[in-house]
Structure formats: C-alpha cells, structure tokens
Design a protein around this motif. Structure first.
Motif, short mmCIF file in Angstrom:
data_model
loop_
_atom_site.label_atom_id
_atom_site.label_comp_id
_atom_site.label_asym_id
_atom_site.label_seq_id
_atom_site.Cartn_x
_atom_site.Cartn_y
_atom_site.Cartn_z
N PRO A 1 0.83 -1.22 0.00
CA PRO A 1 0.00 0.00 0.00
C PRO A 1 0.86 1.26 0.00
O PRO A 1 1.91 1.32 0.65
CB PRO A 1 -0.80 -0.12 1.30
N LEU A 2 0.42 2.27 -0.73
CA LEU A 2 1.20 3.50 -0.88
C LEU A 2 1.55 4.12 0.48
O LEU A 2 2.70 4.48 0.74
CB LEU A 2 0.40 4.50 -1.72
N LEU A 3 0.56 4.26 1.36
CA LEU A 3 0.80 4.89 2.66
C LEU A 3 1.75 4.05 3.51
O LEU A 3 2.59 4.59 4.23
CB LEU A 3 -0.53 5.10 3.39
N ALA A 4 1.61 2.74 3.44
CA ALA A 4 2.50 1.87 4.21
C ALA A 4 3.93 1.98 3.69
O ALA A 4 4.90 1.98 4.47
CB ALA A 4 2.03 0.42 4.12
N ALA A 5 4.10 2.11 2.37
CA ALA A 5 5.44 2.26 1.80
C ALA A 5 6.09 3.56 2.27
O ALA A 5 7.27 3.59 2.64
CB ALA A 5 5.35 2.23 0.27
N HIS A 6 5.33 4.64 2.28
CA HIS A 6 5.86 5.92 2.74
C HIS A 6 6.20 5.87 4.22
O HIS A 6 7.24 6.40 4.65
CB HIS A 6 4.85 7.03 2.46
N LEU A 7 5.34 5.26 5.02
CA LEU A 7 5.61 5.16 6.46
C LEU A 7 6.82 4.27 6.73
O LEU A 7 7.60 4.51 7.65
CB LEU A 7 4.38 4.62 7.19
N PHE A 8 7.00 3.23 5.92
CA PHE A 8 8.17 2.35 6.03
C PHE A 8 9.46 3.15 5.84
O PHE A 8 10.40 3.05 6.64
CB PHE A 8 8.06 1.25 4.97
N ILE A 9 9.50 3.97 4.80
CA ILE A 9 10.69 4.79 4.54
C ILE A 9 10.91 5.79 5.67
O ILE A 9 12.04 6.01 6.11
CB ILE A 9 10.54 5.51 3.19
N LEU A 10 9.83 6.40 6.16
CA LEU A 10 9.95 7.36 7.26
C LEU A 10 10.55 6.71 8.50
O LEU A 10 11.44 7.29 9.15
CB LEU A 10 8.57 7.95 7.58
N TYR A 11 10.09 5.51 8.85
CA TYR A 11 10.57 4.84 10.06
C TYR A 11 12.07 4.57 9.99
O TYR A 11 12.80 4.80 10.96
CB TYR A 11 9.81 3.53 10.27
N PHE A 12 12.54 4.10 8.86
CA PHE A 12 13.97 3.80 8.78
C PHE A 12 14.80 5.08 8.67
O PHE A 12 15.97 5.08 9.06
CB PHE A 12 14.23 2.85 7.62
N GLY A 13 14.21 6.14 8.18
CA GLY A 13 14.91 7.43 8.23
C GLY A 13 15.09 7.90 9.66
O GLY A 13 16.12 8.48 10.02
N VAL A 14 14.09 7.65 10.50
CA VAL A 14 14.17 8.01 11.92
C VAL A 14 15.21 7.15 12.64
O VAL A 14 15.97 7.63 13.50
CB VAL A 14 12.79 7.87 12.59
N ILE A 15 15.25 5.86 12.31
CA ILE A 15 16.20 4.94 12.95
C ILE A 15 17.63 5.41 12.74
O ILE A 15 18.50 5.21 13.59
CB ILE A 15 16.01 3.51 12.40
N ALA A 16 17.89 6.09 11.61
CA ALA A 16 19.25 6.54 11.31
C ALA A 16 19.79 7.48 12.39
O ALA A 16 21.00 7.57 12.58
CB ALA A 16 19.28 7.23 9.95
N ASP A 17 18.89 8.17 13.10
CA ASP A 17 19.34 9.11 14.13
C ASP A 17 20.00 8.42 15.32
O ASP A 17 20.73 9.06 16.08
CB ASP A 17 18.16 9.95 14.64
N ILE A 18 19.74 7.12 15.47
CA ILE A 18 20.33 6.41 16.61
C ILE A 18 21.10 5.17 16.14
O ILE A 18 21.27 4.21 16.89
CB ILE A 18 19.26 6.03 17.67
N THR A 19 21.55 5.20 14.86
CA THR A 19 22.30 4.08 14.31
C THR A 19 23.77 4.46 14.16
O THR A 19 24.08 5.38 13.42
CB THR A 19 21.74 3.66 12.94
#
Length: 906
Positions: A703-721
């Motif tokens: 789903p389009l919204l799930a794909a966008h939220l997936f990318i957002l989540y891993f972008g956030v994870i980068a702050d503590i990786t």
C-alpha cells in the motif's frame, strides 16, 4: 531522592546527579549543530529577521497568499502572492538566517588545513619579515577575515555577500514575476539582463560582459542553486551537499551514459543544457528548490514548528517532563520510564531528535544515572525515545506533512495510520527499560520527590487544551492542516495571555473586561453589521440578527481574550499568575531587555507575555531554518529525476536488481534509508528515498501509505544508528558516556522500530489499511483505504486482519525485550533468548519469514501456493505458543530463585 539499592560499581550518585543548566544545554546543541553564538548587532539581526519570517508565515496561515499589512496613519498595504513568490520569499528568509547563524568555515576543515599547509610551504624559504612572506601571510589573513569564523561568534564578509544575493533573488521574484511567466514559454535565455531591468545600474555594470548580456534570471537562478548548496553544507553537512550536487552534475552530463550498458544503461538520460536545468530547479513549483517539499514547508511545516515553539516557550516542556515523573517516577525503573513519556510529550513540541534529546535529557539523564542505570544506557533510553517524536501523532515531524502532500492524504488519516506503530515503539522501549530495572534491581524515585498526577494536572491542565483543540480541528472539523494549526496557535496565545492575567485579585477585572469587549462587538454587529473598530471609524450599515451576530463574534473569543488580558495586565501591573511558569528563556530575555533599558521589566507580566510572543516567533524561525534548507536542497533530487525522465528507468532498475523479491526490495530500502539518513534530517532522507523507492515498493503491491511510512521509520532509525548516531551522540554529551556504546545501546532499544515497519507493510491491518473491494480495477496507488467503524464491526475481517496482528506485535515487542535485555521475570539464558527471538519474529512479522522462504523456493524454480492469511495466523500461533512456554518457564525459575536464597540472584 531515594532508589532501591543496587551494586553497579559505578560512580557515586553525587557525581552523577549533576544536571545540565539551560545555558549548557543550549551550548551543547549549538556545538553539535555548529551554530554561532552571536551577540550585539548580529544577534539583533537574527532576532528581527526571525520575527519577520514568522510574521510572514502567520499572514500566510491566516489569509493564504492574499493579505493586507496594517500601516499606521496610512491605507493598509495589500499583498497578493503567487505560490512561486511565496516559496521564494520563504527560502530567502531561511537562507539569510542560515548565513547569519552558521559559519562558512571554522578553520578546521580539509580545505582550510590544506590551504594553511600551502601557505606554510610558500613562506618557509623566506624570513618572516621578507616582503614575499608578508604578502603571502597577508593574503591568508585576508581569506581568514573574509571566510573563517573559528569561534562561531562573528559574521564574515562572505556571509554578507550571500545574504545580499539571497535578498536580490527574492526581490526579483516579487518584482519581475511577469518576466518569469514569459520565460516558462521562451526559456531563461530570453530574460532581460540586469542593466535592462534596472537601467540605473547601466553606468556601473554596462561594461561587464556577463551582467550586460546574459539573462539576469539565469544568473540569479545559478547563484540561487549555489546558495542552497552552500546553506546545505553549513546546516546539514558536506555529504548531503555532495549528494545533491552529484544529481545536478548527473542532470547535465548523464546523457554520456550509454544506453547499451547492462543495468547502468537504464540511467541514460537526454541531453540537457544549463538553462534548462536551472529553469526547472529554480523557477518551478512542481519540482526543484521551490517544489512540493518547500510548498509543504510554507503551508504546513513552519506553522507547526511555530506552534511547538509557542508551546515550549509557554513552559509546557518542563510541565510535560514533570507530568511524566508524576505518572511513573515512583515505579520500578521510574526515571527511565518518565524519560520515555517526557520524550513522547516533547515530540509534540519538537520534531528535532537532537533538540528533544538534549532539552529533555538535561533533566532525565542525571536522574536515570542516579537511580542505577549506566551512563550509556541512560543516554540510549533518552535518544531512542526522543527519536520517536517524529513518528508520534498528533504533530509528528516535518516528514509527516510531506507525506500528506506526496500521497494526497488528509493529515487526519496520517494520524490514524501512524498511531498504532508509534504506540508499539514507545511500548517497546518501555518494556526494555522495565526489564533492565528488573535485571539491575532499580527502583523509582521517593514518592516525596514527586506530586500526584491530579495535583500536577491542576497546575497546568491548560497546556493540554491546544493539543486536544488541534485534534478537534483536524479530525472532527476536518479543517486543513494550516487552518487547524493557525486556529490552535491563536487559541494557545489567548489561553496563555488569559492565564498570565488571572489571579485572585484580577479575576473580576479580567472576566468583566472580556464580557464588556464581547458585548460591545456583539452590539456593534447587531446594530451596524460591522465590528466596533470599524463602527468607530464611520463604517456601518444594516444590523444583523442577534443569532447571526453571535455566530460571527463567537469564533473571535480568542482575540477578545488576548485584548482583555492585555488591558488587565496593563491596569494591574503587579499581577503574578499562580499557574503559569514561562520558559526560563523568556524570563531571561525580559530581564535582559530590562537591563539594557535601565527599567525593571522582568517582573512586569504584560512585558513578559509580550516577550513570550516575540521570543516564540524568533525561536520558531531558528528551529525552522535547517528544515527549510533541508527541504529546499532535497527538492533538487526529485527535480532532477523529473526533468531528466529518470523515474521509470530507475524503477525498472530497482525491480531488476531485487530479482522480483519483495523481501530484497524492503531490505534494500531499509538499508538505504539508514545509510542515507546517517547525519541527515529525516525530512531529507524521506524526500530522496520516496523519489527513488516509493514507486518500486508500490509496484510490489505494498500500500502507498505503508510504503511511505516504512521509509519514514527507517529514516528516523538513522538518528540512533552508529557510526553516525546524531541523537545518541547528543545524549552521550549530556550523560558523559561513551558515544559509540551509547549509539549501540540506543539502536538495540529501538530494534522494534526496525521490525514493526516490515510487519505493517506485509500486514497492512496493523496501520488500519484495507484493500478496496474494487482494487483490481484501480491504479496501484489507490487500492487501499483507511478502515472505518464498519470495517471494525465486520469481525470476519477485523479479527484476523487487525486484532490478531496488532496483539501479535505487542506480544512480540515483549519477546524482543527479553531477547535484548536477557531478562523477563528472571535471567534468560542464551537458548531461551534465541527462542524469544524466534517467537518475536513470528508474532510480529511472520510474513517476512514465509515470504523469504517462498522467494528462495522461487529462485530454485519451486512454486508454492498457500492461503496467505491462514499461514499468517498459523505462524503467529506458533510464535504465541513458544512465547507462552518460555515465559512460563522463566517465571517458574524466577520464583524458585526467590524462594531459594542460595540460588543465582537476578
């Protein structure tokens, strides 16, 4: 403050409980973000430009692109802007503040050191007093004076030149828009040179070939793109600038790639000229610098940043921290749990992981250390929870507003979509700190050190009103994002003003004044059909029915409250609110202004409230600058993809590289998000990756919204990786811990944030998405919708598709906590940890496992056909059985250990 005893062999509590002062916290943020600490005229310039920036955005939020600016003793100045003009002014403000707030060089960069070595080598053969040595040294000193600011304390001539260029660009957009419209048809080269546009410059610049012959629009466009790149380097670092510049270079010379080259041939593009590229990157609202990301910043992001700034300056930040401690401080591991709640609350105010980490962590980290958590674990908890602010509704971070625009989805639906995963994340961190407290025997703070929730709510309940009001406007009234934020901001200022003026001595005056103002305006509309201010000026006509007049006057109650509060505080100059405790920054600014004027203004409530409004606008602009620069720079990448026609080819390339495996595609996206997001704002990571990866993900049926939220989540994870975990490193500065180890622990605490995205893209019911009945006849982007109450009542759908996956995710988070921490009821051995890990995966994302197996079989030429939903439920059931068995075993062993004093202690 007392806690349960523990034996960790660490430093004595007295050495660890020291908190960072507000000044130290601000200095730490400035150091991490390499901001200047300006004083005098430069600091005043930042304040004035920042306030003007906020006022400009407030006018846009209130009146859209057509508004009037009141001018005393003269007709109002009518302003009507086109979208491109508004975007250009928005970016020009941000660029100007960037060149004021961020140094071009501190003399510690690669280029500065290399030039220093060149100068040393050139002067070595000569005496220090020789003409050549003096000349070379003089040139070096001139360059340092022009470009270098080693102490982050002065504005250089180069900064002034950059600011003037940014202002000239905005002026051109405002005054020569008709020419810009013509150039959309005839090209940039058809534009007039500067000497033709401004004839008074002809005597000075007429002899300069470039300026007298080349289109001024082309020159300004090229300089504008360069300014954005320079601002990107200063605020966001060299790596992002190089990435963006590489795309520009690719747009110009990508045609040199041969279309016959395997795989890379898909990246071949048509030949473009510099005027074509600059026109698309600088004079376009669809893509480029002023494209969709900046449009979203103008319309949504800035006003929400301003809302957060007003909320923070009102004192809400400290109140939310205290609320978290009132709720959880006395529980097992209470300080760490309070840190999680406080960071979640602060996420409503600040979308910045670094700012959230430092401001909240300055208070929470020392208390966690004193209670028994190690410095590394304390910093990890704070940074992990603070990074979640960008994914926590209702405000979320800037990327959420971009998602609204890119997916054409109402923000209210984005809130619904993001709520369950965000709760799962914070619950997961909560579970881990609880299990760590069980493992270490860490208790909570002494009950005498905290207040009850009820008592605390009595002193600051009004801080919750704006948040509930925002939700009301967004979800119930279904207003636009910008209008909802504007109305909420007005209500917030009115509420704070009213609370500031309220006391036992002033309440009669306050309420009486408010009633009088309301009645006068109501009467004016009823008698003459105009507000009282216009009636006094001689306007007026037929009166309105009382009910209709009340319908006009009622929504203006916020403005009346502000006026009533101001009049009350003007009359009662010594009023002191017993509830309101403004941010120390506001009090400090008021006292500083009093010192400069020789008057005691710090105790004047009306002046403090005025300072609160002004300081909130300034701080909002300061916070927004990196975000605006980020979206302007990141917009160049989809601009290049659009103008070059790269998009479809890039999708084909990624689909080919994935081998048709959705798991490979998701893993590539996750790794790319983390790598690209290291040291970069989540906003930038999101824009870049949705431009390149969103379409391929949707092509796989996600789903389009799930794909966008997936990318957002891993972008956030980068702050503590690690190795570039900016939020974790900020926390380590507060905790005085090892930065890398803090980053490793923060990543381990956020592991559920890495698994949950796989869970919801493969089981969309977790984010409340349902496939439409006629999905087969619809485009891929439109095949899913947000569930409604009818869907929830349909038990044959809601139980297997929503309830079971959601419960599984929550149970899987507990299993993951036991895996990471090594404790549940008692100690968990290696074999049991492996079992908990398997159960966690099966409970949270069973389709990740089953799809991987089917993909491997597909590569081997074996095709398997199964009922996907039945297999999903079966695997979750297996995971549940494993989890229950291991949990029961661990509970029995922990109970036996407690009844046997000679057993192994946990």
């Amino acid at each position: 403050m007392s806690t349960n005893d523990h034996d960790d062999g660490g430093e004595p509590p007295e050495a660890e409980v020291e908190e960072l002062s507000r000044e130290e916290a601000e200095e730490l943020i400035d150091e991490i973000e390499r901001r200047r600490s300006l004083k005098g005229l430069a600091a005043l310039a930042v304040a004035v430009i920042g306030i003007l920036f906020s006022l400009f955005q407030l006018f846009l939020a209130a009146r859209s692109f057509t508004f009037s600016i009141p001018i005393p003793l003269a007709p109002d100045w009518q302003v009507s802007l086109q979208l491109l003009q508004a975007n250009a002014v928005h970016v020009a403000f941000a660029l100007t503040l960037t060149f004021l707030m961020f140094p071009a060089s501190m003399g510690d960069g690669f280029l500065s050191r290399a030039l220093g070595r060149v100068v040393d080598a050139a002067t070595d053969p000569f005496d220090a007093g020789s003409p050549i040595a003096r000349a070379v040294t003089g040139v070096r000193d001139l360059f340092r004076w022009a470009f270098v600011d080693p102490n982050r304390s002065r504005v250089t001539p180069f900064d002034v030149v950059c600011m003037i260029t940014a202002a000239l660009s905005a002026y051109y957009f405002l005054t020569e828009f008709s020419e810009i419209q013509d150039m959309r048809v005839f090209g940039l080269e058809s534009g007039a040179p500067v000497t033709e546009l401004y004839p008074f410059l002809a005597p000075v610049l007429g002899g300069v070939p470039v300026l007298s012959e080349v289109s001024w629009a082309l020159i300004l466009g090229a300089l504008g793109v360069l300014l954005v790149l320079e601002a990107t380097r200063r605020t966001l670092g060299l790596p992002l600038m190089i990435i963006v510049a590489t795309f520009i270079v690719y747009a110009r010379w990508g045609y040199l790639i041969s279309g016959n080259t395997p795989f890379l041939g898909l990246l071949a593009i048509p030949q473009l000229t510099w005027p074509d590229i600059i026109q698309n990157l600088w004079y376009n609202t669809e893509n480029g610098v002023f494209g969709i990301p900046v449009t979203v910043s103008v319309s949504f992001i800035y006003i929400f940043i301003l809302f957060g700034s007003f909320l923070e300056m009102s004192g809400a930040g400290q109140w939310f921290i205290d609320l978290a401690y009132a709720a959880t401080g006395t529980r097992k591991g209470g300080p760490a749990k309070a840190s999680i709640l406080a960071s979640g609350f602060m996420g409503t105010i600040s979308g910045s992981s670094i700012a959230n980490t430092v401001t909240t962590g300055a208070f929470t980290i020392p208390l966690m250390k004193q209670s028994g958590y190690s410095p590394e674990f304390s910093g990890a908890v704070e940074s992990s929870a603070s990074s979640g602010g960008q994914i926590l509704p209702p405000v979320m971070g800037a990327a959420a507003f971009l998602m609204v625009q890119y997916t054409a989805t109402p923000f209210a639906e984005i809130i619904i979509l993001a709520t369950i995963p965000a709760i799962v994340f914070f619950f997961g961190v909560w579970v881990m700190v609880h299990l760590k407290a069980v493992q270490e025997g860490i208790g909570g703070v002494d009950a005498a050190e905290t207040t009850s929730i009820i008592e605390h709510l009595k002193t600051g309940w009004f801080y919750l009103v704006p948040i509930f009001l925002l939700l009301f406007y967004l979800i119930v009234e279904r207003l636009s994002v910008s209008r909802s934020a504007w109305f909420t901001l007005v209500a917030l200022v009115a509420l704070i003003s009213f609370i500031a003026a309220y006391s036992d001595e002033t309440r009669l005056t306050l309420f009486g004044t408010l009633a009088a103002i309301f009645a006068v305006d109501l009467g004016s509309f009823a008698v003459a059909g105009v507000p009282f201010t216009k009636l006094v000026g001689g306007a007026g006509g037929a009166g309105l029915p009382v009910a209709e007049a009340f319908g006009i006057v009622g929504p203006r109650i916020g403005w009346y409250a502000m006026l009533a509060a101001a009049l009350t505080m003007l009359y009662h100059t010594d009023v002191q609110s017993k509830f309101l405790d403004l941010n120390p920054t506001v009090q400090g600014a008021a006292e500083s202004a009093g010192d400069r004027t020789g008057r005691d203004l710090g105790d004047n409530q009306l002046f403090r409230v005025g300072t609160f409004v002004v300081k909130s606008m300034e701080e909002g602009a300061r916070t927004a600058v990196p975000v605006v620069v980020a979206v302007a720079a990141a917009g160049i990448i989809p601009g290049v993809i659009s103008v070059s026609g790269l998009g479809p080819n890039l999708t084909s390339l990624l689909l080919a590289l994935s081998g048709g495996s959705i798991v490979v595609m998701l893993l590539v996206t996750a790794v790319a998000s983390i790598i690209l997001g290291m040291g970069m704002p989540t906003t930038v990571t999101y824009i870049i990756l949705i431009s390149m990866l969103a379409t391929p993900l949707v092509e796989f049926g996600i789903p389009l919204l799930a794909a966008h939220l997936f990318i957002l989540y891993f972008g956030v994870i980068a702050d503590i990786t690690p190795p570039v975990a900016v939020a974790a490193y900020a926390a380590s500065g507060v905790a005085k811990s090892d930065p890398f180890e803090t980053g490793v622990k923060a990543f381990s605490l956020s592991l559920n944030k890495a698994i949950v995205p796989f869970a919801f893209v493969l089981a969309p019911g977790i984010v409340l998405l349902r496939r439409k009945a006629d999905a087969a006849d619809l485009p891929l982007r439109e095949q899913y919708r947000i569930v409604n109450f009818g869907d929830l009542a349909e038990l044959s759908y809601s139980v297997p598709e929503i309830l079971v996956p959601v419960v599984g995710v929550f149970l899987g988070v507990v299993a993951l906590g036991a895996t990471v921490i090594g404790t549940l009821y008692g100690s968990v051995n290696r074999a049991e940890r492996a079992g908990f890990a398997v159960s966690s995966l099966l409970l949270m994302a069973p389709r990740l496992l089953s799809t991987s197996v089917f993909d491997l079989l597909g590569f081997a030429g074996v095709t398997v056909s199964v009922n996907a939903l039945l297999l999903d439920l079966t695997l979750r059931g297996v995971g549940f059985v494993i989890f229950v068995a291991l949990a029961a075993k661990n509970k029995r062993e922990a109970g036996a250990t407690r009844t046997n004093p000679r057993g192994v202690s946990t």
